[in-house]
Design a protein around this motif. Structure first.
Motif, short mmCIF file in Angstrom:
data_model
loop_
_atom_site.label_atom_id
_atom_site.label_comp_id
_atom_site.label_asym_id
_atom_site.label_seq_id
_atom_site.Cartn_x
_atom_site.Cartn_y
_atom_site.Cartn_z
N PRO A 36 3.57 9.20 1.20
CA PRO A 36 2.24 8.59 1.34
C PRO A 36 2.07 7.93 2.71
N LYS A 37 0.83 7.65 3.06
CA LYS A 37 0.57 6.97 4.33
C LYS A 37 1.14 5.55 4.28
N GLY A 38 1.27 4.94 5.45
CA GLY A 38 1.76 3.57 5.51
C GLY A 38 3.24 3.43 5.27
N THR A 39 4.00 4.48 5.54
CA THR A 39 5.45 4.43 5.31
C THR A 39 6.14 3.45 6.26
N GLY A 40 5.65 3.35 7.49
CA GLY A 40 6.29 2.50 8.48
C GLY A 40 7.36 3.25 9.24
N ARG A 41 7.59 2.87 10.48
CA ARG A 41 8.53 3.61 11.33
C ARG A 41 9.97 3.47 10.84
N ILE A 42 10.37 2.27 10.47
CA ILE A 42 11.76 2.09 10.03
C ILE A 42 12.01 2.86 8.74
N SER A 43 11.10 2.71 7.78
CA SER A 43 11.25 3.47 6.53
C SER A 43 11.18 4.96 6.81
N GLY A 44 10.30 5.36 7.72
CA GLY A 44 10.19 6.77 8.07
C GLY A 44 11.49 7.33 8.61
N MET A 45 12.16 6.55 9.47
CA MET A 45 13.44 7.01 10.01
C MET A 45 14.49 7.09 8.92
N ASN A 46 14.50 6.11 8.01
CA ASN A 46 15.46 6.14 6.91
C ASN A 46 15.21 7.35 6.00
N ILE A 47 13.94 7.65 5.77
CA ILE A 47 13.61 8.83 4.97
C ILE A 47 14.07 10.09 5.67
N MET A 48 13.82 10.15 6.98
CA MET A 48 14.22 11.33 7.73
C MET A 48 15.73 11.53 7.69
N ILE A 49 16.47 10.46 7.85
CA ILE A 49 17.94 10.55 7.77
C ILE A 49 18.36 11.03 6.38
N GLY A 50 17.65 10.55 5.37
CA GLY A 50 17.97 10.93 4.00
C GLY A 50 17.75 12.40 3.69
N THR A 51 16.84 13.06 4.44
CA THR A 51 16.59 14.47 4.17
C THR A 51 17.80 15.36 4.48
N GLU A 52 18.74 14.86 5.26
CA GLU A 52 19.93 15.64 5.55
C GLU A 52 20.79 15.84 4.32
N THR A 53 20.76 14.87 3.39
CA THR A 53 21.61 14.93 2.19
C THR A 53 20.81 14.93 0.89
N GLY A 54 19.49 14.83 0.99
CA GLY A 54 18.66 14.77 -0.20
C GLY A 54 18.48 13.39 -0.77
N GLU A 55 19.03 12.38 -0.12
CA GLU A 55 18.95 11.01 -0.64
C GLU A 55 17.58 10.38 -0.42
N HIS A 56 16.73 11.00 0.35
CA HIS A 56 15.41 10.44 0.63
C HIS A 56 14.56 10.32 -0.63
N ILE A 57 14.84 11.13 -1.63
CA ILE A 57 13.99 11.10 -2.83
C ILE A 57 14.13 9.80 -3.60
N TYR A 58 15.18 9.02 -3.30
CA TYR A 58 15.36 7.72 -3.97
C TYR A 58 14.67 6.59 -3.23
N HIS A 59 14.09 6.88 -2.08
CA HIS A 59 13.40 5.85 -1.30
C HIS A 59 12.10 5.48 -2.00
N ASP A 60 11.78 4.18 -2.02
CA ASP A 60 10.61 3.73 -2.79
C ASP A 60 9.29 4.19 -2.19
N LYS A 61 9.32 4.73 -0.95
CA LYS A 61 8.09 5.24 -0.33
C LYS A 61 7.89 6.73 -0.58
N VAL A 62 8.84 7.37 -1.26
CA VAL A 62 8.78 8.81 -1.48
C VAL A 62 8.49 9.09 -2.95
N ARG A 63 7.60 10.03 -3.20
CA ARG A 63 7.31 10.47 -4.57
C ARG A 63 7.81 11.90 -4.73
N TYR A 64 8.67 12.09 -5.72
CA TYR A 64 9.28 13.39 -5.97
C TYR A 64 9.11 13.72 -7.44
N MET A 65 8.55 14.88 -7.74
CA MET A 65 8.25 15.19 -9.13
C MET A 65 8.36 16.68 -9.40
#
Length: 491
Positions: free
Chosen positions: A410-439
């Motif tokens: 969603p919009k409004g993720t923020g740069r720091i959260s965005g970077m953490n999400i991006m790092i998480g996509t390497e291992t799939g851990e980004h789906i547990y981030h509270d700014k990400v919706r996975y269904m």
């Protein structure tokens, strides 16, 4: 068949060796373990045949052929890898001398019967090479790595170099499918997208959609190869070729995509926003290879650009913990092969019917549609866990669960959260981030609210107009040794 291990006494020169095959690997004390081997190229191809304390170990999957020739020579053809600075792909002919030719012939028969158990030997393939794929390296990958391995396994092929967009689709649409055991793409995912749509457009799609496909990674994305073989081996040409030679037909879902007045099929992803921009808006970065996706995605996330849209979907599960639990439960179940299943195309149902209508059909609320209208950074539907090397975007994706994995930043993720999400996509851990919706959803519809931008279907550019996606279970077959995608989600 005799019981394991299969034992054969042989010689290499003056060195006596005992060849022992136990159903998982061939072992012997090698006379020339330190001698250089014939190399078929210099592309990484995964774990090599091991040797410990002078003992050579060759995995079953690496054994291509065994022949007993004149003058009592037994030759074992092996495709493996040599660990080292070049990670060379190695094609070897291991030559042994045998005194009892009849005994050697029986040993050869026993081993090959197991090596190719439930698999047709000497398959005949239609091979499509995109000479422009992989920064122009696809042709060389085919000629120096893939082709010699196919020949060593006594597989035959009809080869075509694609020359223009939709060439692969034209070939698949007109192909005499009864002549081939599979269609093999030496390119990225775009050629496979064309092949699948060509097969599905045929008048005899009832039969044609059952022709398996195989993927040799030689493009920028290679999502199918990474999903089959995992992050470490998805780019390895030799591992992919072995999977095609030794694999069985695994049923794989297709997504029906309706857009405008047309319909086509997608097997990788349907993306809007950041992921589509990264996929289609970075053509000038192709010189970077697979790295262009990661570099471009970081830049887009830092810009915090969002994209207005209306998103509707039919949810099946939105809780990530429950999705993970279901994923791990299914990993414990036996795999199901294509010849053990039925799909919705048969003589009584000669065409694919979208249960939830198309993009121009009013949404039926009784189907469970939920509609949201807001800006997003990206919204992606997918049927593969990996979309490229280092980008495990949809870790719970399954080959044949009949569902679409839908992920929304969603919009409004923020740069720091965005970077953490991006790092998480390497291992799939980004789906547990509270700014990400996975269904998991049955279908979804996306309507852009601005007038221009990118929408990507399997890396192919499509009009910037509303589209609807629905999964259809097991419509195609992909050659696979494991019968499932590589593990992509933690237990």
């Amino acid at each position: 068949m005799a019981s394991f291990p299969f034992i054969l006494q042989a010689h290499q020169g003056s060195h006596q060796v005992e060849l022992a095959y136990n159903g998982q690997q061939l072992e012997f004390d090698g006379a020339d373990l330190n001698e250089p081997k014939q190399s078929s190229g210099c592309f990484p191809c995964g774990p090599s045949s091991a040797s410990a304390g002078g003992r050579r170990v060759i995995k079953t999957v690496e054994i291509l052929n065994i022949t007993v020739e004149h003058e009592n020579s037994l030759i074992v053809s092996v495709a493996s890898a040599k660990n080292g600075p070049k990670n060379e792909s190695v094609l070897e002919r291991l030559v042994f001398q045998v005194r009892d030719k009849a005994n050697a012939t029986q040993w050869q028969s026993n081993v090959l019967s197991h090596v190719y158990k439930d698999i047709k030997r000497g398959r005949h393939f239609k091979v499509l090479v995109n000479p422009f794929g992989g920064q122009g390296h696809a042709k060389r990958m085919w000629e120096t790595v893939a082709e010699p391995i196919f020949k060593a396994a006594e597989c035959t092929f009809d080869l075509t170099y694609t020359t223009h967009r939709y060439h692969a689709k034209e070939i698949a649409r007109d192909l005499n499918i009864r002549l081939f055991d599979a269609v093999v793409s030496v390119s990225g995912d775009g050629v496979l997208h064309e092949v699948i749509n060509g097969l599905m457009e045929r008048p005899d799609a009832i039969i044609a959609h059952k022709l398996p496909v195989g993927a040799i990674p030689a493009g920028s994305g290679n999502a199918l190869s990474y999903s089959l073989l995992g992050e470490d081996h998805g780019g390895h040409v030799t591992n992919a070729v072995l999977g095609i030679i030794k694999g069985r037909a695994m049923p794989v879902d297709l997504c029906s995509v309706t857009q405008g007045q047309g319909r086509y099929f997608s097997f990788v992803l349907q993306s809007f926003g950041l992921v589509a921009d990264v996929d289609l808006g970075t053509e000038d970065m192709r010189w970077m290879g697979e790295a262009r996706f990661t570099v471009a995605a970081i830049g887009k996330l830092m810009s915090q650009k969002s994209y207005p849209c209306e998103l509707s979907y039919i949810p099946v599960e939105t809780n990530v913990d429950k999705i993970r639990a279901e994923y791990n439960y299914k990993r414990q179940q036996s795999v199901v092969w294509a010849d053990q299943t039925y799909d919705e195309l048969d003589q009584s149902h000669p065409t694919i019917v979208d249960r939830f209508g198309g993009v121009n059909t009013p949404l039926n609320k009784s189907d469970g549609w939920i509609t949201e209208s807001d800006d997003v950074i990206t919204a992606v539907g997918a049927k593969l866990p990996w979309i490229s090397k280092g980008m495990l975007l949809n870790p719970a994706s399954s080959p044949n669960d009949g569902l679409v994995d839908l992920i929304v930043f969603p919009k409004g993720t923020g740069r720091i959260s965005g970077m953490n999400i991006m790092i998480g996509t390497e291992t799939g851990e980004h789906i547990y981030h509270d700014k990400v919706r996975y269904m998991k959803v049955k279908a979804f519809r996306l309507t852009p609210k601005n007038t221009s931008g990118y929408i990507s279907m399997d890396g192919e550019h499509t009009p910037y107009t509303p589209y609807q996606v629905e999964a259809h279970r097991g419509l195609i077959s992909v050659l696979s040794i494991e019968g499932r995608y590589a593990r992509s989600m933690r237990e």
